[in-house]
Enzyme design. Structure first.
Site, mmCIF file in Angstrom:
data_model
loop_
_atom_site.group_PDB
_atom_site.id
_atom_site.type_symbol
_atom_site.label_atom_id
_atom_site.label_comp_id
_atom_site.label_asym_id
_atom_site.label_seq_id
_atom_site.Cartn_x
_atom_site.Cartn_y
_atom_site.Cartn_z
ATOM 1 N N CYS A 134 -18.113 74.599 55.053
ATOM 2 C CA CYS A 134 -18.611 75.622 55.978
ATOM 3 C C CYS A 134 -17.551 76.723 56.052
ATOM 4 O O CYS A 134 -16.727 76.868 55.139
ATOM 5 C CB CYS A 134 -18.940 75.030 57.346
ATOM 6 S SG CYS A 134 -17.526 74.270 58.203
ATOM 7 N N ARG A 175 -19.380 72.414 61.414
ATOM 8 C CA ARG A 175 -20.489 71.883 60.604
ATOM 9 C C ARG A 175 -20.039 70.932 59.501
ATOM 10 O O ARG A 175 -20.609 69.840 59.334
ATOM 11 C CB ARG A 175 -21.299 73.047 60.007
ATOM 12 C CG ARG A 175 -22.014 73.861 61.060
ATOM 13 C CD ARG A 175 -22.509 75.178 60.504
ATOM 14 N NE ARG A 175 -21.391 76.071 60.184
ATOM 15 C CZ ARG A 175 -21.515 77.238 59.560
ATOM 16 N NH1 ARG A 175 -22.715 77.644 59.182
ATOM 17 N NH2 ARG A 175 -20.456 77.985 59.330
ATOM 18 N N ASP A 177 -24.457 78.406 62.400
ATOM 19 C CA ASP A 177 -23.088 78.379 62.914
ATOM 20 C C ASP A 177 -23.151 78.259 64.439
ATOM 21 O O ASP A 177 -23.649 79.155 65.109
ATOM 22 C CB ASP A 177 -22.408 79.684 62.493
ATOM 23 C CG ASP A 177 -20.953 79.759 62.942
ATOM 24 O OD1 ASP A 177 -20.542 78.921 63.768
ATOM 25 O OD2 ASP A 177 -20.258 80.664 62.470
#
Ligand code: 4NP
Length: 171
Positions: A9, A15, A135
């Protein structure tokens, strides 16, 4: 046989560490990992994660993300590191959390020799229609929970894919 997975990420604190730890959790549940009687499929899966950016190198996973994962019985462990071009040789699959991460990863492979091993995480979703793992960093707690739900779906699909199409750098 060992298949090596790298989840990527931006910051490597929300994440991708979630994806890494969720995958390890599912592997344990399915007993794909080495147990007392060896790997259930004669196949080991090793997971790691990284960020395309360096802002959070050395940091533990974000506290809000850790809390959301804990509600599902999943501990987030690891420290952030930055993705680098050597990772193309170290891993069999490089899983980008969103399309910007995907572009940023491929920018480090200008000749395109590793393009096939770079995949979008959401391509393995079976239930969620999302293209990107959103996000959650600047949003509220529900965004972190959504990331866990989405990644559970994508990780299940990815694990099924790996079991059906095993690949590895070396036996
Ligand atoms: P991640 O989330 O890419 O899922 O780890 C983010 C972490 C930090 C920032 C952005 C996204 N940041 O801007 O610092």
């Amino acid at each position: 046989m060992t298949t090596r997975l790298l989840f990527v990420c931006l910051g490597n604190i929300c994440r991708s560490p979630s994806a890494e730890n969720i995958m390890n959790h599912l592997i344990e549940q399915r007993q794909l990992s080495d147990g007392p009687e060896g790997p259930a499929f004669g196949h080991r899966v090793v997971c790691d994660s990284a960020g395309t950016a360096s802002y959070h190198v050395g940091s533990a996973p974000d506290r809000r993300m850790t809390q959301a994962a804990k509600a599902y019985g999943i501990d987030l462990v690891g420290r952030a590191r930055q993705f680098d071009a050597f990772d193309f040789d170290r891993f069999d699959y490089i899983l980008a959390m969103d399309r910007q991460n995907y572009r940023d990863i491929l920018a480090l492979d200008p000749a395109g020799q590793h393009r096939d091993k770079v995949r979008l995480m959401c391509d393995f979703c079976r239930t969620y229609p999302d293209k990107d793992v959103p996000d959650p960093y600047y949003g509220g707690p529900e965004g972190f929970t959504y990331v866990i739900d989405l990644l559970l779906d994508a990780c299940e699909g990815l694990l099924d894919h790996i079991s059906a199409h095993p690949v590895a750098l070396s036996p």
